[in-house]
Write a protein that holds these residues in place. Sequence first.
Motif, PDB file in Angstrom:
ATOM      1  N   LEU A 154       0.727  -1.186   0.072  1.00 54.58           N
ATOM      2  CA  LEU A 154       0.183   0.157  -0.005  1.00 54.58           C
ATOM      3  C   LEU A 154       0.716   1.529   0.100  1.00 54.58           C
ATOM      4  CD1 LEU A 154      -2.687  -1.476   2.712  1.00 54.58           C
ATOM      5  CD2 LEU A 154      -3.323  -0.533   0.242  1.00 54.58           C
ATOM      6  N   ALA A 155       1.806   1.183   0.783  1.00 53.24           N
ATOM      7  CA  ALA A 155       2.916   2.613   0.832  1.00 53.24           C
ATOM      8  C   ALA A 155       3.468   2.731  -0.311  1.00 53.24           C
ATOM      9  CB  ALA A 155       3.681   2.208   2.007  1.00 53.24           C
ATOM     10  N   VAL A 184      -2.373   5.756  -0.608  1.00 49.79           N
ATOM     11  CA  VAL A 184      -2.786   6.189   0.460  1.00 49.79           C
ATOM     12  C   VAL A 184      -1.879   7.361   1.211  1.00 49.79           C
ATOM     13  CG1 VAL A 184      -1.316   4.523   1.696  1.00 49.79           C
ATOM     14  CG2 VAL A 184      -3.470   5.176   2.838  1.00 49.79           C
ATOM     15  N   ASP A 185      -2.409   8.230   1.586  1.00 50.97           N
ATOM     16  CA  ASP A 185      -1.595   9.351   2.273  1.00 50.97           C
ATOM     17  C   ASP A 185      -0.987   8.912   3.638  1.00 50.97           C
ATOM     18  OD1 ASP A 185      -1.914  11.545   0.121  1.00 50.97           O
ATOM     19  OD2 ASP A 185      -3.893  10.895   0.416  1.00 50.97           O
ATOM     20  N   ARG A 186      -1.816   8.402   4.561  1.00 47.18           N
ATOM     21  CA  ARG A 186      -1.301   8.159   6.020  1.00 47.18           C
ATOM     22  C   ARG A 186      -2.046   6.946   6.299  1.00 47.18           C
ATOM     23  NH1 ARG A 186      -1.179  12.777  10.803  1.00 47.18           N
ATOM     24  NH2 ARG A 186      -0.221  11.539  12.171  1.00 47.18           N
ATOM     25  N   PHE A 187      -1.263   6.167   7.109  1.00 55.62           N
ATOM     26  CA  PHE A 187      -1.981   4.928   7.751  1.00 55.62           C
ATOM     27  C   PHE A 187      -2.588   5.070   9.368  1.00 55.62           C
ATOM     28  CE2 PHE A 187       1.470   2.352   5.427  1.00 55.62           C
ATOM     29  CZ  PHE A 187       0.485   2.182   4.358  1.00 55.62           C
ATOM     30  N   SER A 228       4.350  -2.174  15.126  1.00 53.07           N
ATOM     31  CA  SER A 228       5.780  -1.708  14.792  1.00 53.07           C
ATOM     32  C   SER A 228       5.821  -1.985  13.319  1.00 53.07           C
ATOM     33  CB  SER A 228       6.670  -2.686  15.728  1.00 53.07           C
ATOM     34  OG  SER A 228       6.820  -2.679  16.890  1.00 53.07           O
ATOM     35  N   ARG A 229       5.279  -2.902  12.795  1.00 49.52           N
ATOM     36  CA  ARG A 229       5.230  -2.995  11.503  1.00 49.52           C
ATOM     37  C   ARG A 229       4.532  -1.929  10.708  1.00 49.52           C
ATOM     38  NH1 ARG A 229       4.946  -8.450   7.735  1.00 49.52           N
ATOM     39  NH2 ARG A 229       4.932  -7.376   5.542  1.00 49.52           N
ATOM     40  N   VAL A 230       3.454  -1.181  11.353  1.00 50.19           N
ATOM     41  CA  VAL A 230       2.737  -0.195  10.458  1.00 50.19           C
ATOM     42  C   VAL A 230       3.468   0.922  10.650  1.00 50.19           C
ATOM     43  CG1 VAL A 230       0.684   1.221  10.496  1.00 50.19           C
ATOM     44  CG2 VAL A 230       0.557  -1.106  10.583  1.00 50.19           C
ATOM     45  N   ALA A 231       4.007   1.258  12.002  1.00 43.17           N
ATOM     46  CA  ALA A 231       5.018   2.760  12.341  1.00 43.17           C
ATOM     47  C   ALA A 231       6.189   2.506  11.274  1.00 43.17           C
ATOM     48  CB  ALA A 231       5.121   2.547  13.685  1.00 43.17           C
ATOM     49  N   PHE A 248       8.823   4.605   4.037  1.00 39.53           N
ATOM     50  CA  PHE A 248       8.285   5.122   2.702  1.00 39.53           C
ATOM     51  C   PHE A 248       8.113   6.637   2.695  1.00 39.53           C
ATOM     52  CE2 PHE A 248       7.564   0.768   2.431  1.00 39.53           C
ATOM     53  CZ  PHE A 248       7.941   0.512   1.099  1.00 39.53           C
ATOM     54  N   GLY A 249       8.513   7.163   3.686  1.00 38.78           N
ATOM     55  CA  GLY A 249       8.420   8.678   3.565  1.00 38.78           C
ATOM     56  C   GLY A 249       6.951   9.322   3.949  1.00 38.78           C
ATOM     57  N   MET A 250       6.031   8.518   4.403  1.00 36.84           N
ATOM     58  CA  MET A 250       5.002   8.779   4.511  1.00 36.84           C
ATOM     59  C   MET A 250       4.908   9.860   6.037  1.00 36.84           C
ATOM     60  SD  MET A 250       3.031   5.269   3.709  1.00 36.84           S
ATOM     61  CE  MET A 250       1.336   6.033   4.152  1.00 36.84           C
TER      62      MET A 250
END
Length: 333
Positions: free
Chosen positions: A190-191, A196-199, A226-229, A235-237
């Motif tokens: 997704l990243a 998507v702009d933000r998770f 931790s994986r999401v953060a 990816f610079g989000m």
Amino acid sequence: MTNPTAALDAAQTFLFVPAARPDRFDKAFGSGAHAIIIDLEDAVAPGDKETARDAVAAWLGEHFGGGTGIGADSAGAGATTTGPAAASAGGEDAAAASGSGGSGAAVVVRVNQADSPWWAEDVATLAAAASALAGSGTPGGCPFALMQPKCEAPETLHAIERVFAEHGVAAPYLIGLLETPAGVLRCETLAEDGTVDRFAFGNYDLALELDARVSEDERELLYARSRVALTARAFGMPGAIDGPCADFSTPGATEASAKRGRDLGFAGKLAIHPKQLPMIESEFADSAADVDWAYRVVEAAAAADGAAVNVDGKMVDAPVLKRAQRIVERNPR
């Protein structure tokens, strides 16, 4: 009409308000939250989906366009079903803010999940609302954002973009709510896709889907969090948004939950009650001492022109300078 990108990139507090309670929208907007999330999903019973959707579209028109409301008749017939009431994301008091003051907030609408009978009408109605606002002559992009629950595939987000394009408006800011095993495992995809702009992280739904027995500190979800953060940063989000703390009554519960998320690298948190907002902001916002330190570091590094420099008796290396620069960027003077 303004583009909410910058505000949503930096937002730290996100307050849910049920879409079935339009009387609370303005209160939530003035609650002091950086962003409000008008919830068409969990907070609305199946039989109320169409009415709630139309209420959201009408409020968006009034809020952003001075009365340009749009409803289901402009986007197609809405689905109507019956069934037991869905659990409210914020409960009866989710957006009972203590007043209408405050500087206002960015606006996010959480649509239903993509495989539901309501998702297509949600997106079409919101695209029509954005189109009506654009047609009112106010410049700018879509003034509100969308949150996609059970976000797992770029194709869903591309479909949202297509629907908005068909209505002649740019796609809204998109927040992908990762709350399923597939969503967490595919967050890198997704990243990388860039749509998507933000998770945001959905701790309670993920625990349910895992059939996990989650303890008070949610250590069982540490890997997923931790994986999401980590993915957002890699990816610079903008930093990911942590899931809510359902316990807003026990002293210290929200503070402890917010601290755990901040320590892991999350940059904001979902809230289900307005009284959680100052607790969350206190944890995620930079302290006055941190801001003062950061400015002194950045100024000292600039004056040194590449030479070694120390501040408060400590050497300023590249990671220290980068941290200081981030704090300065978040706290312009």
